[in-house]
Design an enzyme around this catalytic site. Structure first.
Site, PDB file in Angstrom:
ATOM      1  N   HIS A  33       7.278   4.234  -1.012  1.00 18.48           N
ATOM      2  CA  HIS A  33       6.592   5.522  -1.020  1.00 18.48           C
ATOM      3  C   HIS A  33       6.158   5.875   0.402  1.00 18.48           C
ATOM      4  O   HIS A  33       5.723   5.001   1.158  1.00 18.48           O
ATOM      5  CB  HIS A  33       5.386   5.489  -1.955  1.00 18.48           C
ATOM      6  CG  HIS A  33       5.751   5.721  -3.399  1.00 18.48           C
ATOM      7  ND1 HIS A  33       5.001   5.265  -4.450  1.00 18.48           N
ATOM      8  CD2 HIS A  33       6.803   6.396  -3.946  1.00 18.48           C
ATOM      9  CE1 HIS A  33       5.572   5.635  -5.592  1.00 18.48           C
ATOM     10  NE2 HIS A  33       6.666   6.310  -5.314  1.00 18.48           N
ATOM     11  N   ASP A  43       3.626   7.191   1.843  1.00 18.28           N
ATOM     12  CA  ASP A  43       2.326   6.848   2.415  1.00 18.28           C
ATOM     13  C   ASP A  43       2.262   5.393   2.891  1.00 18.28           C
ATOM     14  O   ASP A  43       1.334   5.033   3.613  1.00 18.28           O
ATOM     15  CB  ASP A  43       1.191   7.156   1.430  1.00 18.28           C
ATOM     16  CG  ASP A  43       1.385   6.547   0.056  1.00 18.28           C
ATOM     17  OD1 ASP A  43       2.518   6.587  -0.468  1.00 18.28           O
ATOM     18  OD2 ASP A  43       0.408   6.023  -0.506  1.00 18.28           O
ATOM     19  N   HIS A  44       3.240   4.579   2.527  1.00 17.21           N
ATOM     20  CA  HIS A  44       3.238   3.173   2.944  1.00 17.21           C
ATOM     21  C   HIS A  44       4.250   2.860   4.044  1.00 17.21           C
ATOM     22  O   HIS A  44       4.230   1.767   4.599  1.00 17.21           O
ATOM     23  CB  HIS A  44       3.498   2.261   1.726  1.00 17.21           C
ATOM     24  CG  HIS A  44       2.385   2.306   0.731  1.00 17.21           C
ATOM     25  ND1 HIS A  44       1.509   1.268   0.542  1.00 17.21           N
ATOM     26  CD2 HIS A  44       1.968   3.297  -0.102  1.00 17.21           C
ATOM     27  CE1 HIS A  44       0.616   1.610  -0.382  1.00 17.21           C
ATOM     28  NE2 HIS A  44       0.871   2.835  -0.783  1.00 17.21           N
ATOM     29  N   HIS A 101       4.172  -1.052 -10.297  1.00 13.16           N
ATOM     30  CA  HIS A 101       3.952   0.325  -9.832  1.00 13.16           C
ATOM     31  C   HIS A 101       5.040   1.227 -10.426  1.00 13.16           C
ATOM     32  O   HIS A 101       5.843   0.789 -11.241  1.00 13.16           O
ATOM     33  CB  HIS A 101       3.975   0.329  -8.297  1.00 13.16           C
ATOM     34  CG  HIS A 101       3.492   1.601  -7.670  1.00 13.16           C
ATOM     35  ND1 HIS A 101       2.385   2.291  -8.115  1.00 13.16           N
ATOM     36  CD2 HIS A 101       3.962   2.306  -6.603  1.00 13.16           C
ATOM     37  CE1 HIS A 101       2.221   3.370  -7.359  1.00 13.16           C
ATOM     38  NE2 HIS A 101       3.149   3.405  -6.445  1.00 13.16           N
ATOM     39  N   ASP A 130       0.453  -1.139  -4.201  1.00 21.10           N
ATOM     40  CA  ASP A 130       0.083  -0.214  -5.279  1.00 21.10           C
ATOM     41  C   ASP A 130       0.462  -0.863  -6.598  1.00 21.10           C
ATOM     42  O   ASP A 130       1.634  -1.211  -6.808  1.00 21.10           O
ATOM     43  CB  ASP A 130       0.849   1.104  -5.136  1.00 21.10           C
ATOM     44  CG  ASP A 130       0.335   1.948  -3.990  1.00 21.10           C
ATOM     45  OD1 ASP A 130      -0.482   1.445  -3.194  1.00 21.10           O
ATOM     46  OD2 ASP A 130       0.747   3.122  -3.888  1.00 21.10           O
ATOM     47  N   HIS A 187      -7.016   1.252  -1.063  1.00 18.74           N
ATOM     48  CA  HIS A 187      -6.182   2.346  -1.572  1.00 18.74           C
ATOM     49  C   HIS A 187      -7.043   3.256  -2.461  1.00 18.74           C
ATOM     50  O   HIS A 187      -6.732   3.528  -3.617  1.00 18.74           O
ATOM     51  CB  HIS A 187      -4.978   1.794  -2.366  1.00 18.74           C
ATOM     52  CG  HIS A 187      -3.836   2.781  -2.498  1.00 18.74           C
ATOM     53  ND1 HIS A 187      -3.798   3.740  -3.481  1.00 18.74           N
ATOM     54  CD2 HIS A 187      -2.710   2.957  -1.772  1.00 18.74           C
ATOM     55  CE1 HIS A 187      -2.679   4.452  -3.347  1.00 18.74           C
ATOM     56  NE2 HIS A 187      -2.014   4.004  -2.321  1.00 18.74           N
TER      57      HIS A 187
END
Lengths: 299, 299
Positions: B57, B59-60, B133, B204, B262
């Site tokens: 993802h 954001d990572h 996730h 996550d 997170h």
């Protein structure tokens, strides 16, 4: 948003500049971290937004994917149009394809191959010109449209136009007919049209004639100022400008104000840049992250 | 480095966590802005560096290209090895190909397809396990090797070993022979071997048995804590954990300390998260950007 060079520092993030109009946010470049700076600056993510990219170096484009992702997570539906040099589309397509990415809104990508006006909005246009960097790089001018002249109530009264809807119609450029049959034209009660504001963003560039031309008479020129005179050779080699270079461009272009931008991380103290630039062009400022400038409308 | 959820906020940047050993910086995830946070945190860009990515993802992972570019601009020559799920190589290859990008150092990319130990370093290993996730996502355990037991000078003296080089040899695990012919073994003058530190980063995840197993006995568990109990359904749907979920995992895994990580941008005030987690597991803290924790070696 961010005012540093290619390497960020404690004080300066990666390059990005925004113009906020009444209704729109227009980003110029979008280095890594821009979305966070937008949050810190309080601009948020307005419904109307455009992004103009000067060139495809990472420090100017690596913030775009995260910005698009964040706005998608916030369920944006309004489109975002982007303009930039060849390669922008391939870059964004490849990120969307390789990162797990869901776009909740349409994006438009216009690759700019020639100098000239890129878009005609109701209140402004953006014009591009080639800068002079190590890769194809654009400079951009935000040019507000000419605005109607100043309205003089005493003239309207003298001509027997009663305050109210007729004044509004004159102000918006309409001729009106009075009850006695006389025609009053806007120019009878208003001054000459006033020019709009002009803001020019150089991108990464050596001193460039086409940037001088693009910036002619600008209210604000935001110009590459990577180095001071000691590193003039490096500036030439890497496709950047010194403080003096930026000042000379500002002087030749007869701009009102020069903002020194894209400042190398080595200048924790920028007084040497100010000294060198202001010896050539007096009205300068050193851009700093999250600095907000109000550019007044010309009279 | 950054402790927020997928959308950054004024207080929290995008996810990234670093372990600094005597000689190395080990990043876990690298959200947009991580390179700047590294500068603010004062870690700099050490010669020895590895990056472990939990999942693909944005954001990572969107901070990786800028970090690589900055280190290239700083003329890094030492390699950086990266580990992450399938897709990491394609993503980085496509960014390097589509952004004007010059890498000054070799990068190694190991895509992780199975749980288990990923690398054996002199002082530690990193083990991966599947988290739970919405896309394939790994959790990672940093596990220091067992260290030699405590050295007791009085025992050495009692056995007639003179202070000096012989002590050092015993400390490093060697048997020695004294001038009178007696053999002294390390265990004669040292306590039992001491376990190394263990730090686990969940990525996550929903509450997950394999994360519980991976985290067993950890000194520190850094766990997804996106929401509080009011959004438990959303947490399940989106593949995240609530504060209570994180606390239950910490309790089952018998960890020493839990860091809530997170954290959704909606929690400007995190006291509700603390309240819900600490009702289940007492030793918690709320991670904050640039927080530094010293994890003491077990006796």
């Amino acid at each position: 948003m961010g005012t540093g060079g290619a390497v960020p520092s404690v004080r300066r993030g990666l390059p990005s500049m925004a113009i906020r109009t009444d209704s729109e946010l227009i980003l110029f470049d979008c280095g890594e971290g821009t979305q966070r700076q937008m949050i810190l600056a309080g601009t948020g993510f307005p419904k109307q937004m455009k992004i103009f990219v000067t060139h495809m170096h990472g420090d100017h484009v690596l913030g775009i994917p995260g910005l698009l992702q964040t706005m998608s997570l916030l369920d944006r539906t309004e489109p975002v149009n982007m303009f930039g040099p060849a390669g922008l589309r391939r870059y964004l397509d490849s990120v969307v394809a390789t990162v797990n990415f869901h776009l909740s809104f349409p994006i438009g990508i216009s690759e700019v191959h020639e100098e000239g006006v890129l878009n005609h909005e109701r209140n402004y246009q953006v014009e591009a010109a080639w800068a002079d960097h190590s890769v194809p790089c654009l400079a951009y001018a935000f040019i507000e449209r000419q605005r109607p002249g100043r309205f003089f109530p005493d003239r309207a009264e003298r001509m027997g136009v009663p305050e109210g809807p007729l004044w509004s119609r004159l102000r918006s450029g309409e001729e009106i007919r009075l009850p006695d049959g006389r025609i009053v034209r806007p120019q009878d009660v208003m001054g000459p049209p006033r020019r709009g504001r002009k803001i020019v963003y150089s991108g990464d560039t050596r001193p460039s004639r086409s940037v001088v031309k693009l910036a002619n008479g600008a209210d604000l020129l935001i110009h590459d100022c990577s180095f001071n005179q000691d590193l003039a050779d490096k500036a030439r080699d890497d496709g950047h400008s010194t403080a003096a270079d930026a000042a000379i461009v500002a002087k030749k272009a007869k701009v009102k104000q020069l903002a020194l931008f894209h400042i190398s991380a080595r200048y924790e103290d920028t007084s040497i840049l100010v000294k060198e630039a202001s010896a050539i062009f007096p009205n300068i400022l050193v851009a700093s992250d999250l600095l907000q400038l109000d550019i007044p409308s010309p009279d």
